[in-house]
Design a protein around this motif. Structure first.
Motif, short mmCIF file in Angstrom:
data_model
loop_
_atom_site.label_atom_id
_atom_site.label_comp_id
_atom_site.label_asym_id
_atom_site.label_seq_id
_atom_site.Cartn_x
_atom_site.Cartn_y
_atom_site.Cartn_z
N ALA A 208 0.81 -1.22 0.00
CA ALA A 208 0.00 0.00 0.00
C ALA A 208 0.84 1.27 0.00
O ALA A 208 0.34 2.34 -0.26
CB ALA A 208 -0.91 -0.01 1.21
N GLN A 209 2.08 1.17 0.32
CA GLN A 209 2.90 2.38 0.36
C GLN A 209 4.05 2.30 -0.64
O GLN A 209 5.19 2.62 -0.33
CB GLN A 209 3.43 2.61 1.76
CG GLN A 209 2.33 3.08 2.72
CD GLN A 209 2.86 3.27 4.11
OE1 GLN A 209 3.30 2.33 4.74
NE2 GLN A 209 2.83 4.50 4.58
N GLU B 196 -8.01 13.93 3.22
CA GLU B 196 -6.78 13.85 4.01
C GLU B 196 -6.57 12.45 4.59
O GLU B 196 -5.46 11.93 4.62
CB GLU B 196 -6.84 14.88 5.13
CG GLU B 196 -5.59 14.91 5.97
CD GLU B 196 -5.70 15.92 7.09
OE1 GLU B 196 -5.83 17.11 6.79
OE2 GLU B 196 -5.66 15.50 8.27
N SER C 146 -7.92 9.31 3.73
CA SER C 146 -7.77 8.12 2.88
C SER C 146 -6.82 8.32 1.72
O SER C 146 -6.31 7.35 1.17
CB SER C 146 -9.14 7.71 2.34
OG SER C 146 -9.62 8.73 1.48
N LYS D 95 3.67 13.33 -3.47
CA LYS D 95 3.17 12.46 -2.40
C LYS D 95 1.66 12.23 -2.55
O LYS D 95 1.16 11.11 -2.37
CB LYS D 95 3.47 13.11 -1.05
CG LYS D 95 3.29 12.20 0.12
CD LYS D 95 3.73 12.88 1.40
CE LYS D 95 3.44 11.98 2.58
NZ LYS D 95 3.61 12.67 3.85
N ARG E 289 -0.37 8.76 -2.93
CA ARG E 289 -1.43 8.37 -2.00
C ARG E 289 -2.69 7.97 -2.77
O ARG E 289 -3.39 7.03 -2.39
CB ARG E 289 -1.78 9.51 -1.04
CG ARG E 289 -0.69 9.81 -0.01
CD ARG E 289 -1.22 10.71 1.07
NE ARG E 289 -2.18 10.01 1.90
CZ ARG E 289 -3.16 10.60 2.56
NH1 ARG E 289 -3.31 11.91 2.50
NH2 ARG E 289 -4.01 9.90 3.29
N ALA F 85 -2.16 4.57 -4.13
CA ALA F 85 -2.32 3.59 -3.04
C ALA F 85 -3.80 3.34 -2.75
O ALA F 85 -4.23 2.22 -2.48
CB ALA F 85 -1.61 4.09 -1.79
N PHE F 86 -4.58 4.40 -2.83
CA PHE F 86 -6.03 4.27 -2.60
C PHE F 86 -6.64 3.35 -3.65
O PHE F 86 -7.43 2.45 -3.33
CB PHE F 86 -6.65 5.67 -2.69
CG PHE F 86 -8.14 5.72 -2.49
CD1 PHE F 86 -8.68 6.04 -1.25
CD2 PHE F 86 -9.02 5.49 -3.54
CE1 PHE F 86 -10.06 6.10 -1.06
CE2 PHE F 86 -10.39 5.55 -3.38
CZ PHE F 86 -10.92 5.86 -2.13
#
Lengths: 345, 641
Positions: A24-25, A216, A218, A251, A255, A258-259
């Motif tokens: 996920a990251q 912010e 999720s 970033k 993110r 990743a979502f």
């Protein structure tokens, strides 16, 4: 303006499907190579294009679809034809594509540059799609009207940006939402690459608007900055637009990716997924642009779903019409083709 | 009378709103409205349908006009609408019938409807109605006749317009306006003067003249504006009437007005420029006229006009600057606002002294103007020195504006000087000031500058975090015990699960949680308000989740301290292995659920001290914040091990 088309010199060979571990990251450190299409995918795309070109499917005025979203369906169909390297005015589909371009130009001419289906309340979606399609066609087509039509159409987008940096349903600078903003941002980026002057401040403001829609907690994207919940489709759109603005390693972009990846697979790759085509049109491009690992993680699954839903006649059902479903299915499946500049990494 | 006025304004409003529309959007509704019983609504519908020449309304309108049982006035309005919509050139039989009707209201309607026709028959009918004994019919026919004949009508309308009775004055004025000769317009001016002396007539005459496209009427309108008070209710009607004329004609008329040498004329011209015709070429004539103005109101109106974006305020920069030292505060602030509209003006240079002005209203205007100034004009790296007096001001609004400008126009080059000047405020017990300073510094800080600003205020900034772990709506996992809190091992990897409860997949009953592994990672607060925002630090989706955060920090000696904690939605905090606090906020959908504990007394020990936080989130925002202070409320900086 000369457009650079990168021809695929290699034959289309079987895609080596690699498994990848979900993290996920993931850091933005993936390699970026050339992906290839499987034979079933190529066959499906060819059948799909043939279904769009079948006699009576394209309207006499050069458009596809019914009265509601005719411009959108035409723009998407035109892009679907260009995707594997078809050129307007040449080959089997040359006439179809020329007619489609003529249709879009005529709509623009009759509405002082605005290319939305008349009376469609969300005409700016269509306007953005038309700008995208015409930008991609410019340089491939010999139609001398494309350049001036694009300039007028882009000017309308520039004038309709609201104070927050976004766009909304109609060509006026009032409120804004993420979905419409992404559409215009993609259109502007494409037009800019095609050689139309687009102020960097417009792009920057639009990018800021997209970022302001990020949730912010999720990392997903919301419809508007104020509230609501993040969704898959809007996150895919947000991520794609950020990547197009050169923000792949940001970033917030990561993110968003990743979502998308953490979203349950049985839902997102399911046939009944809400806004399936819209969502995966952006998601597939995002994953392709994100890098090889993400692409290989995503493409086999989404292409399997799409292949399984193709109808006998080669078309696909779509939420906004058959041409909509068919063209978007082709555009998703054909992401590894790199004839369209917007699909290039 | 009141009702008639209401109808008149309603009709004017409708005309203004719908005149520009390409197709009538409310045709169906207005056709239905014709069938009602309210005469105001019916006349409104007739007016609308006529203005838009709605062909589909012809049949119902004709029915009303032909229906002898109808109210005579409504029948007349129907005839007028009918004649406007019909495209035939010949006079319709119904109009001829009305023109010979025994009711004068019908004959007057015929006279008005006749304005839609030309040719000998129409002209002869107008002449016949001109000899009508009823003044309302006669003057209506006279206006129609003048609309057909123009200047040639003068000999016919001259005698009756010399001294018309007040009720027919507007019609006489209309006839004179259509005639348009110098003599006719001179008489019109006299009539208008008379009308303005009669209460309530001004609006009527404007309504009767507004659709006449004679450019010579513009000076008349401007004269009317000059004669009335700025707050007069007829003012908008006159502006609207001028607005129907060619902007070039209006521009000429205003230019003429500005040479009149009257202060009231300059005032009027300035207002019309602001409201209606922002033509850059009028800038210089207006400036010249203003150079002789004495009244504050005139100068204010002039500055307002010249400061409009379309008037290219950059051309008038010097003019604006002349007012910066004016004795009148209002003019000074207005000049500052005008300068803030000048793209080429270097406001930082122009306002350098004015931001320190003794008059706080002027000071506020100058500081607010800087917020609009192009950022490339800001003195990068020297902004703190530039704003020194504002940032150090004892006046709270001045100081707040100073912080706002620093945040808006400053960048990382200004951070060090800003920290040096304002750093003490971060340790202040005045929370309002401390937070304002921290926020401003946060806006200009480089990435590595955020945590130090937060730490200076006593916030715990450096953490190790791990998550997420699934936590249901009843906070079962939060109230229970998970592996990370049993034994803190930063090298450990934990199996965890999550559910996707966001839009599109609303945590369906029985849905199997998705598995993943999680590890400890370093984390730092990224806001000067000290909040450790969990979402950006942990994998998505962050709903129905919990995480652990550990902060180890060093102390040189034993010290009494106070710990304040707040967070969204729930937290448990242990200090040196002893539980200090546990709070759970009641869940509220899509809203902040903040809980807090203030001033928990703790004893810091020499060496390493450890804070362990367990933080949970159901939905929406997710953060936790811890702050250390001493007995006096001053922050204690916690440096990591």
């Amino acid at each position: 303006m000369t457009r650079y088309i990168i021809p695929l010199t290699t034959c289309i060979t079987v895609l080596a499907i690699q498994s990848a571990t979900i993290n996920a990251q993931d850091k933005p450190s993936q390699s970026v190579g050339v992906a290839r299409l499987t034979e079933p995918v190529v066959t499906a795309i060819n059948k799909g294009l043939a279904s769009l070109a079948k006699k009576g499917v394209q309207n006499a005025d050069g458009s596809w679809g019914g009265n509601q979203n005719r411009v959108a369906e035409t723009a998407l169909s035109l892009m679907a034809f260009m995707l594997p390297g078809n050129v307007p005015g040449r080959g089997v589909y040359g006439r179809h594509m020329n007619l489609a371009i003529e249709y879009l130009l005529n709509i623009g001419k009759s509405q002082r540059g605005y290319i939305g289906t008349p009376r469609n309340h969300a005409g700016m979606y269509e306007h953005g799609l038309a700008v995208l399609a015409l930008s991609e066609a410019w340089g491939q087509s010999k139609n001398p009207r494309i350049g001036s039509a694009l300039r007028a159409a882009v000017d309308i987008i520039l004038r309709s940006q609201n104070r927050e940096g976004g766009w909304r349903y109609s060509p006026e600078p009032r409120d804004a939402d993420l979905s419409m903003t992404v559409m215009q941002l993609v259109a502007l980026e494409s037009a800019s690459e095609a050689g139309i002057s687009v102020p960097q401040t417009t792009i920057d403001k639009a990018k800021d608007y997209v970022l302001s829609c990020q949730d912010e907690t999720s990392g997903g994207f919301k419809y508007q900055p104020g509230g609501g919940e993040p969704g898959f489709a809007r996150t895919a759109a947000g991520v794609m637009s950020l990547i197009m603005c050169g923000q792949r390693n940001l970033k917030q972009t990561q993110r968003g990716i990743a979502f998308l990846k953490a979203y349950p697979e049985n839902v997102k790759f399911g046939k009944g997924f809400s806004r399936f085509h819209y969502s995966h049109y952006y998601a597939m491009q995002s994953m392709y642009q994100s890098g090889d690992a993400d692409f290989h993680l995503w493409y086999p699954k989404i292409s399997a779903t799409i292949l399984s839903t193709q109808k006998e006649d080669g078309s696909w059902h779509g939420a906004h019409g058959t041409a909509y479903g068919t063209s978007l299915s082709i555009l998703i499946l054909g992401v590894p083709y790199r004839y369209l500049p917007i699909y290039q990494r | 009378m009141v009702k008639a006025k209401v109808v008149a304004s309603l009709l004017n409003l409708l005309f203004a709103v719908y005149a520009a529309a390409e197709s009538p959007p409310a045709t169906g509704r207005y056709i239905s409205q014709l069938e009602g019983s309210d005469w105001i609504l019916r006349s409104e519908a007739l007016h609308y349908l006529a203005e838009h020449e709605v062909q589909s309304a012809l049949t119902p309108i004709r029915s009303i006009a032909e229906d002898k049982s109808e109210n005579p006035w409504i029948r007349g309005r129907a005839l007028i609408a009918l004649c406007k919509i019909q495209t035939q050139k010949d006079l319709p039989p119904l109009l001829l019938e009305f023109s010979s009707a025994p009711e004068s209201i019908h004959r007057a309607a015929a006279g008005e409807a006749l304005e839609n026709y030309t040719g000998t028959a129409a002209r002869n009918l107008a002449l016949r109605l001109l000899s009508d004994t009823v003044p309302a019919v006669k003057y209506r026919a006279m206006a129609t006749y003048a609309s057909m004949e123009g200047a040639a009508a003068w000999s016919t309308i001259d005698p009756p317009t010399r001294a018309p009775d007040p009720p027919v004055l507007p019609l006489a004025a209309r006839a004179l306006a259509f005639t348009g000769t110098d003599e006719a317009l001179a008489r019109l001016v006299t009539l208008v003067d008379d009308l303005f002396k009669t209460q309530g007539q001004a609006e009527t005459i404007v309504r009767f003249l507004a659709d006449i496209p004679e450019p010579k009427l513009i000076p008349l309108y401007l004269g009317m504006l000059e004669a009335i008070e700025p707050e007069d209710p007829v003012f908008p009607a006159i502006i609207s009437a001028i607005g129907k004329h060619d902007p070039a004609d209006t521009e000429d008329a205003i230019r003429q007005l500005l040479t009149a040498g009257r202060e009231s004329a300059t005032f009027t011209a300035a207002r019309v420029i602001t409201l209606l015709i922002q033509a850059p070429k009028l800038g210089k004539p207006l400036r010249d006229a203003l150079s002789n103005a004495k009244e504050i109101e005139t100068l204010q109106a002039g500055l307002t006009a010249l400061g409009c974006t379309e008037m290219q305020p950059d051309l008038h920069r010097e003019f604006f600057s002349n007012f910066l030292e004016h004795a009148e505060t209002n003019l000074r602030t207005l000049a500052i606002r005008c300068l803030s509209h000048c793209q080429k003006a270097n406001l930082y240079e122009i306002l350098a002294n004015i931001i320190e002005d003794k008059d706080k209203i002027v000071r506020y205007a100058a500081l607010n103007a800087l917020l609009l100034a192009p950022l490339d004009k800001a003195p990068t790296g020297k902004l703190v020195a530039y704003l020194e007096s504002s940032l150090a001001s004892t006046d709270e609004p001045t100081r707040a504006l100073g912080f706002k400008i620093l945040a808006h126009a400053g960048n990382s080059e200004d951070f060090k000087p800003a920290l040096s000047m304002l750093g003490d405020a971060l340790k202040s017990t005045d929370d309002v000031r401390r937070e304002a300073v921290a926020s401003a510094l946060g806006s200009i800080a480089p990435d590595n500058g955020i945590a130090p600003v937060a730490r200076s205020q006593g916030y715990i900034t450096d953490w190790m975090i791990v998550g997420t772990f699934y936590n249901d709506k009843e906070h079962k996992a939060f109230t229970g015990e998970l592996p990370p809190e049993k034994n803190i091992d930063f090298n450990a990897t934990y199996p965890s699960t999550y559910v996707w409860a966001l839009r599109g997949n609303q945590n369906k009953p029985g849905e199997k949680p998705i598995e993943r592994e999680v590890t400890w990672n370093e984390a730092s607060v990224d806001r000067t308000n000290g909040k450790l925002r969990m979402g950006p630090l942990l994998p998505p989706p962050g709903t129905f989740s919990l995480a652990y955060a550990v902060a180890d920090f060093n102390c040189t000696a034993t010290q009494e301290a106070f710990l304040s904690i707040d967070g969204d939605d729930a937290f448990k905090v242990w200090f040196n292995d002893k539980m200090l606090a546990e709070e759970i906020a009641p869940y509220q959908h899509r809203q902040s659920c903040i809980v807090s504990r203030s001033q928990i007394a703790i004893k810091l020990r020499p060496g390493i001290n450890r804070l362990l936080v367990k933080s949970a989130n159901i939905g929406h925002e997710w953060w936790v914040r811890l702050r250390l202070t001493d007995a006096d409320g001053k922050p204690i900086e916690a440096h990591k091990q």
